[in-house]
Write a protein that holds these residues in place. Structure first.
Motif, PDB file in Angstrom:
ATOM      1  N   ASP A  64       0.780  -1.685   0.047  1.00  0.00           N
ATOM      2  CA  ASP A  64       0.531  -0.157  -0.255  1.00  0.00           C
ATOM      3  C   ASP A  64       0.585   1.088   0.093  1.00  0.00           C
ATOM      4  O   ASP A  64       1.308   1.169   1.200  1.00  0.00           O
ATOM      5  CB  ASP A  64      -0.978  -0.210   1.384  1.00  0.00           C
ATOM      6  N   LEU A  65       1.102   1.750  -1.150  1.00  0.00           N
ATOM      7  CA  LEU A  65       1.705   3.144  -1.496  1.00  0.00           C
ATOM      8  C   LEU A  65       0.939   4.492  -1.644  1.00  0.00           C
ATOM      9  O   LEU A  65       0.487   4.712  -3.061  1.00  0.00           O
ATOM     10  CB  LEU A  65       3.207   2.810  -1.704  1.00  0.00           C
ATOM     11  N   SER A  66      -0.186   4.352  -0.909  1.00  0.00           N
ATOM     12  CA  SER A  66      -1.192   5.615  -2.139  1.00  0.00           C
ATOM     13  C   SER A  66      -0.537   7.246  -1.970  1.00  0.00           C
ATOM     14  O   SER A  66       0.371   7.621  -1.442  1.00  0.00           O
ATOM     15  CB  SER A  66      -2.567   5.800  -0.523  1.00  0.00           C
ATOM     16  N   PRO A  67      -1.226   7.394  -2.519  1.00  0.00           N
ATOM     17  CA  PRO A  67      -0.621   9.109  -3.408  1.00  0.00           C
ATOM     18  C   PRO A  67      -0.993   9.842  -1.766  1.00  0.00           C
ATOM     19  O   PRO A  67      -0.108  11.019  -1.674  1.00  0.00           O
ATOM     20  CB  PRO A  67      -1.683   9.400  -4.317  1.00  0.00           C
ATOM     21  N   ALA A  68      -1.884   9.755  -1.616  1.00  0.00           N
ATOM     22  CA  ALA A  68      -2.055  10.318   0.048  1.00  0.00           C
ATOM     23  C   ALA A  68      -0.982  10.407   1.062  1.00  0.00           C
ATOM     24  O   ALA A  68      -0.700  11.275   1.465  1.00  0.00           O
ATOM     25  CB  ALA A  68      -3.526  10.352   0.333  1.00  0.00           C
ATOM     26  N   ASP A  69      -0.121   9.115   1.356  1.00  0.00           N
ATOM     27  CA  ASP A  69       0.681   8.654   1.905  1.00  0.00           C
ATOM     28  C   ASP A  69       1.981   9.288   1.964  1.00  0.00           C
ATOM     29  O   ASP A  69       2.673  10.424   2.727  1.00  0.00           O
ATOM     30  CB  ASP A  69       0.281   7.826   2.813  1.00  0.00           C
ATOM     31  N   VAL A  70       2.085   9.407   0.636  1.00  0.00           N
ATOM     32  CA  VAL A  70       3.640   9.410  -0.126  1.00  0.00           C
ATOM     33  C   VAL A  70       3.365  11.442  -0.213  1.00  0.00           C
ATOM     34  O   VAL A  70       4.046  11.864   0.262  1.00  0.00           O
ATOM     35  CB  VAL A  70       3.493   9.269  -1.648  1.00  0.00           C
ATOM     36  N   GLU A  71       1.962  12.179  -0.381  1.00  0.00           N
ATOM     37  CA  GLU A  71       1.749  13.515   0.188  1.00  0.00           C
ATOM     38  C   GLU A  71       2.522  13.634   1.160  1.00  0.00           C
ATOM     39  O   GLU A  71       2.951  14.861   1.737  1.00  0.00           O
ATOM     40  CB  GLU A  71       0.610  14.119  -1.116  1.00  0.00           C
ATOM     41  N   GLU A  72       2.162  13.258   2.079  1.00  0.00           N
ATOM     42  CA  GLU A  72       2.076  13.436   3.716  1.00  0.00           C
ATOM     43  C   GLU A  72       3.517  13.661   3.729  1.00  0.00           C
ATOM     44  O   GLU A  72       3.804  14.337   4.532  1.00  0.00           O
ATOM     45  CB  GLU A  72       1.434  12.727   4.694  1.00  0.00           C
ATOM     46  N   PHE A  73       4.798  11.948   3.616  1.00  0.00           N
ATOM     47  CA  PHE A  73       5.474  12.700   3.032  1.00  0.00           C
ATOM     48  C   PHE A  73       6.209  13.737   2.827  1.00  0.00           C
ATOM     49  O   PHE A  73       7.439  14.065   3.621  1.00  0.00           O
ATOM     50  CB  PHE A  73       6.339  11.007   3.564  1.00  0.00           C
ATOM     51  N   ALA A  74       5.841  14.503   1.898  1.00  0.00           N
ATOM     52  CA  ALA A  74       6.724  14.351   1.042  1.00  0.00           C
ATOM     53  C   ALA A  74       6.586  16.066   1.694  1.00  0.00           C
ATOM     54  O   ALA A  74       7.704  17.124   1.731  1.00  0.00           O
ATOM     55  CB  ALA A  74       6.486  15.018  -0.688  1.00  0.00           C
ATOM     56  N   ASP A  75       5.599  16.333   2.051  1.00  0.00           N
ATOM     57  CA  ASP A  75       5.186  17.197   2.831  1.00  0.00           C
ATOM     58  C   ASP A  75       6.135  17.540   4.203  1.00  0.00           C
ATOM     59  O   ASP A  75       6.089  18.974   4.471  1.00  0.00           O
ATOM     60  CB  ASP A  75       3.869  18.008   2.856  1.00  0.00           C
ATOM     61  N   ALA A  76       6.166  16.524   5.205  1.00  0.00           N
ATOM     62  CA  ALA A  76       7.025  16.826   5.545  1.00  0.00           C
ATOM     63  C   ALA A  76       8.435  17.450   5.634  1.00  0.00           C
ATOM     64  O   ALA A  76       8.710  18.218   5.891  1.00  0.00           O
ATOM     65  CB  ALA A  76       7.361  15.514   7.062  1.00  0.00           C
ATOM     66  N   TYR A  77       9.003  16.843   3.982  1.00  0.00           N
ATOM     67  CA  TYR A  77      10.709  16.791   3.804  1.00  0.00           C
ATOM     68  C   TYR A  77      10.504  18.584   3.433  1.00  0.00           C
ATOM     69  O   TYR A  77      11.647  19.063   3.708  1.00  0.00           O
ATOM     70  CB  TYR A  77      10.765  15.724   3.139  1.00  0.00           C
ATOM     71  N   ARG A  78       9.259  19.272   2.510  1.00  0.00           N
ATOM     72  CA  ARG A  78       9.542  20.145   1.996  1.00  0.00           C
ATOM     73  C   ARG A  78       9.191  21.265   3.353  1.00  0.00           C
ATOM     74  O   ARG A  78       9.890  22.247   3.325  1.00  0.00           O
ATOM     75  CB  ARG A  78       8.098  20.362   1.065  1.00  0.00           C
ATOM     76  N   ARG A  79       8.452  20.797   4.134  1.00  0.00           N
ATOM     77  CA  ARG A  79       8.879  22.078   5.462  1.00  0.00           C
ATOM     78  C   ARG A  79       9.545  22.283   6.193  1.00  0.00           C
ATOM     79  O   ARG A  79      10.143  23.335   6.507  1.00  0.00           O
ATOM     80  CB  ARG A  79       7.961  21.415   6.840  1.00  0.00           C
ATOM     81  N   HIS A  80      10.418  21.326   6.306  1.00  0.00           N
ATOM     82  CA  HIS A  80      11.864  20.670   6.682  1.00  0.00           C
ATOM     83  C   HIS A  80      12.626  21.777   6.035  1.00  0.00           C
ATOM     84  O   HIS A  80      13.056  22.456   6.147  1.00  0.00           O
ATOM     85  CB  HIS A  80      12.330  19.603   7.018  1.00  0.00           C
TER      86      HIS A  80
END
Length: 176
Positions: free
Chosen positions: A126-142
């Motif tokens: 299970d690699l949902s686009p929503a999970d990936v986006e949440e992960f990516a957003d955390a890195y973008r904020r960082h």
């Protein structure tokens, strides 16, 4: 599915620019991860998906770890040493936030990696686009905080000697 092209980067003689280039490469890996999540429903964990998963894991397991070491072991201590009394508390708060965020990012990576490991092995995961986006957003904020707050402070505080020392330690870390 094709893997993303990795942008060229400055050399280690310019360590602050190198840290920014690492952020660009990280964002390229996040884009690959998003493409992988979109690819899987139609194609499953085929050879292209497996290779993309391997490439993302390699980046986060090696390059991202070294990037965090560059900051935590080398950059942060010298910044704390160079900050005057007026900036010490503000800088300390920022560095403390980044350190805590590194731990949150590592925890998020551990969860994401478990999924990618299955995909790399040819299994469905299970690699949902929503999970990936949440992960990516955390890195973008960082990244936004590091580039918008930390690196400008570093450019103002570090001497040429500090830059040379950072350059040496970053280079040595990658030769290990």
């Amino acid at each position: 599915m094709t893997d993303s092209l990795i942008p060229s980067s400055p050399g280690f003689e310019t360590p602050l620019e190198m840290l920014e280039a690492c952020h660009e490469r990280l964002q390229a890996q996040l884009a690959t991860l998003a493409r992988l999540a979109a690819w899987l429903p139609e194609h499953g964990p085929d050879k292209q998906a497996q290779q993309a998963a391997v490439n993302v894991m390699r980046y986060f397991d090696i390059a991202a770890v070294k990037h965090h070491q560059d900051e935590e072991d080398d950059l942060f201590p010298v910044l704390r040493a160079r900050a005057d009394d007026a900036r010490r508390a503000e800088l300390g708060t920022l560095i403390d936030w980044i350190l805590a965020d590194h731990q949150r990012l590592f925890a998020g990576w551990a969860r994401m990696r478990a999924r990618l490991e299955r995909i790399a092995g040819g299994e469905n995961a299970d690699l949902s686009p929503a999970d990936v986006e949440e992960f990516a957003d955390a890195y973008r904020r960082h990244i936004q905080r590091e580039e918008g707050e930390l690196l400008p402070i570093a450019r103002g505080l570090l001497s040429e000697e500090d830059i040379a020392v950072l350059s040496g330690t970053m280079t040595a870390r990658r030769r290990q």
